[in-house]
Design an enzyme around this catalytic site. Sequence first.
Site, PDB file in Angstrom:
ATOM      1  CB  ILE A  30      -0.975  -0.003   1.188  1.00 17.73           C
ATOM      2  CG1 ILE A  30      -2.000  -1.113   0.984  1.00 17.73           C
ATOM      3  CG2 ILE A  30      -1.667   1.345   1.332  1.00 17.73           C
ATOM      4  CD1 ILE A  30      -2.897  -1.356   2.173  1.00 17.73           C
ATOM      5  CG  HIS A  31       2.624   2.588   3.537  1.00 15.96           C
ATOM      6  ND1 HIS A  31       2.001   3.714   4.019  1.00 15.96           N
ATOM      7  CD2 HIS A  31       2.291   1.603   4.390  1.00 15.96           C
ATOM      8  CE1 HIS A  31       1.335   3.417   5.121  1.00 15.96           C
ATOM      9  NE2 HIS A  31       1.490   2.142   5.363  1.00 15.96           N
ATOM     10  N   PRO A  32       4.164   1.950  -0.740  1.00 15.44           N
ATOM     11  CG  PRO A  32       5.826   0.300  -0.918  1.00 15.44           C
ATOM     12  CD  PRO A  32       4.562   0.632  -0.190  1.00 15.44           C
TER      13      PRO A  32
ATOM     14  CE1 TYR B 220      -2.978   4.653   2.892  1.00 17.24           C
ATOM     15  CE2 TYR B 220      -2.843   5.713   5.033  1.00 17.24           C
ATOM     16  CZ  TYR B 220      -2.504   4.681   4.185  1.00 17.24           C
ATOM     17  OH  TYR B 220      -1.681   3.686   4.622  1.00 17.24           O
TER      18      TYR B 220
ATOM     19  CG  MET C  73       4.718   6.837  -0.747  1.00 14.02           C
ATOM     20  SD  MET C  73       4.390   8.527  -0.240  1.00 14.02           S
ATOM     21  CE  MET C  73       5.991   9.247  -0.454  1.00 14.02           C
TER      22      MET C  73
END
Length: 98
Positions: free
Chosen positions: A48-50, A74, A53
């Site tokens: 999710i995070h990468p 988000y 981003m």
Amino acid sequence: GSILAAVTPPTKFPQAFAILQGCVGVFPHVVESPNNLGISLRNPGAQIHPGVMFGRWCPEKWDGASLPEKPLFYQGVDEFSEGVLNGLTNEVQAIARK
């Protein structure tokens, strides 16, 4: 609670387990995972995070100019980012099925 741990090579797990468990104390209990990849792919934050981003800051979406305000992480996830996240999810699922 427990902590999953994997060691490469697996034959070194007993020694690494003793050191790690000694560092954290009796709790949480350190549990052996069959491999490092399973630990990485089990964590949804690793996709999710990468994905968010990249979806926001890749060259296709950001011109490099400063923003007037700090963006919220988000908020503002668009269809492009959705495609990135779906692609990452599909890759993880394909690996899991092997």
